[in-house]
Structure formats: structure tokens, C-alpha cells
Design a protein around this motif. Structure first.
Motif, mmCIF file in Angstrom:
data_model
loop_
_atom_site.group_PDB
_atom_site.id
_atom_site.type_symbol
_atom_site.label_atom_id
_atom_site.label_comp_id
_atom_site.label_asym_id
_atom_site.label_seq_id
_atom_site.Cartn_x
_atom_site.Cartn_y
_atom_site.Cartn_z
ATOM 1 N N PRO A 1 0.826 -1.219 0.000
ATOM 2 C CA PRO A 1 0.000 0.000 0.000
ATOM 3 C C PRO A 1 0.855 1.262 0.000
ATOM 4 C CG PRO A 1 0.002 -1.023 2.166
ATOM 5 C CD PRO A 1 0.710 -1.982 1.252
ATOM 6 N N ARG A 2 0.282 2.330 -0.528
ATOM 7 C CA ARG A 2 0.983 3.610 -0.559
ATOM 8 C C ARG A 2 1.099 4.193 0.848
ATOM 9 N NH1 ARG A 2 -2.751 4.133 -4.718
ATOM 10 N NH2 ARG A 2 -4.003 5.496 -3.385
ATOM 11 N N LYS A 3 1.996 5.134 0.983
ATOM 12 C CA LYS A 3 2.194 5.774 2.281
ATOM 13 C C LYS A 3 0.991 6.656 2.610
ATOM 14 C CE LYS A 3 7.241 5.873 2.015
ATOM 15 N NZ LYS A 3 8.458 6.720 2.037
#
Length: 220
Positions: free
Chosen positions: A28-30
Motif C-alpha cells: 500500500p501507498r504511504k
């Protein structure tokens, strides 16, 4: 340091190879927080998003019952339904009469005048104005197609053959240029400048002489 593998080998639970690129994309993205618990369902098993959806005009039109059935129901239960229910039935008839499907089936009725359910299935004939409009359109379509001929080609003044012979002799002679490639020694090679011996002995026929004679053009 050991050698880093580019793929994850298959396991007993997942018998497929996972590349390093897929592992990087699956992270997942930050700052992303997954707060959704999936689609919500009611106790009867219907999705809540389906209950809150807005159908299109086409779905609304096709959802109305057939106009003929509504007219038959109104005639059958005219003396059994109360006034509020009859008014609701009239609103349904008005909504079904205004749909596109009733117009395409040519089953629309005039709600301003009283109409029996038996006469509802009969198709209405064309009026005189509609026939006139239709025949005018047929006359326009059946008219012969207009032919657009191209404009005539403007040519210059014609010249006699004697005046054209110097230019014809000039362009018919082979050009003089230097050839830096040696002639091929293959058997199939033919020199484009050299005339075949059979062509030098050829005798022209009367038919060819007749075709080669210049035509007499009318004076401009």
C-alpha cells in the motif's frame, strides 16, 4: 550477502510464481488507510448501494406496466376501488402513456376524452395532413439524382506534327551519362542500350502503319 531472488517460489497453498514487481505493487501507498468493510447488505440480502441507486429514464419507462393492462384494470375495478386508489391508477396510466415505448408501439391514447379499453388496441389511421407530409417526403426522395458533371478541360492550341518532331527526337534519344558499374557477366544480363538483332530485321505490318499515322485534328 546472499544472492537476492527476483521471484518467490510456489508454495503448497499458492502454486504460482510471484515476481518481485508484483510484490512491490501489492504494497500500500504511504498514508493509505483502508477503512472499508466491504459492501453493506440488508437483512434480506440486498446491497444498500442498490437501494440508494438512481435508475435511468429508460429503466423507469420500461418498468411501467402495459397501458392496455392498466386500462382493463381500471374498467374492471371501477366500482370496487376507492377514490384514492383510482386516482393513483390514473397517475400510473398517465405515466405509462407518456413513455417512449408506448409511442413506438403506436398505443398512446388521448387522456382528455373518455376512451374504452376495447378501442385501445385499435391503431389510429393517418390524418390528411400526415398523408400530405408523408407524400411530400416521398416525392423529394424519389426525385432523380442531380448529376454534377466536371467542368470541361481547357486545352491549349494544337500544333502540327512537324513543329513537335524536334522535341520528340530530343526526348526519345537515350541520355548520356557515365556508368561507373561494370557490365554484368551473367548469362541473363541484357544491355539496355544494345538493340536485339531480331528487332533490326523486323518488318512493320500494314496495320501498325495505319495505327502509327497521325490523326487529322479539326481546326480550332
Amino acid at each position: 550477502m546472499g544472492k537476492q531472488t527476483r521471484v518467490d517460489p510456489p508454495t503448497a497453498t499458492f502454486p504460482y510464481t510471484i515476481t518481485k514487481r508484483l510484490n512491490l505493487l501489492s504494497q500500500p501507498r504511504k498514508g493509505f488507510v483502508d477503512t472499508s468493510d466491504g459492501p453493506g447488505y440488508t437483512q434480506s440480502g440486498i446491497r444498500k448501494s442498490a437501494l440508494n441507486g438512481h435508475p435511468s429514464d429508460r429503466v423507469n419507462d420500461i418498468a411501467w406496466p402495459w397501458l392496455r393492462r392498466l386500462m382493463i384494470v381500471k374498467k374492471t375495478y371501477r366500482n370496487k376501488f376507492d377514490q384514492e386508489r383510482l386516482e393513483k391508477l390514473d397517475r400510473m396510466i398517465e405515466a405509462s402513456n407518456g413513455t417512449l415505448y408506448s409511442k413506438l408501439a403506436h398505443c398512446t391514447i388521448d387522456l382528455k376524452r373518455q376512451q374504452d379499453a376495447k378501442d385501445f388496441g385499435k391503431k389510429r389511421g393517418w390524418t390528411e395532413s400526415e398523408w400530405k407530409k408523408h407524400m411530400d417526403y416521398i416525392g423529394t426522395v424519389a426525385a432523380p439524382k442531380k448529376e454534377f458533371r466536371p467542368p470541361p478541360v481547357k486545352r491549349g492550341k494544337s500544333a502540327p506534327l512537324e513543329a513537335l518532331m524536334p522535341r520528340i527526337n530530343e526526348i526519345s534519344s537515350p541520355p548520356e551519362f557515365k556508368c561507373y558499374k561494370r557490365e554484368s557477366k551473367q548469362i541473363w544480363y541484357k544491355d539496355p542500350i544494345k538493340v536485339p538483332p531480331a528487332a533490326l530485321k523486323y518488318q512493320i505490318s500494314d496495320r501498325v502503319k495505319k495505327l502509327a499515322a497521325p490523326r487529322s485534328l479539326p481546326d480550332a
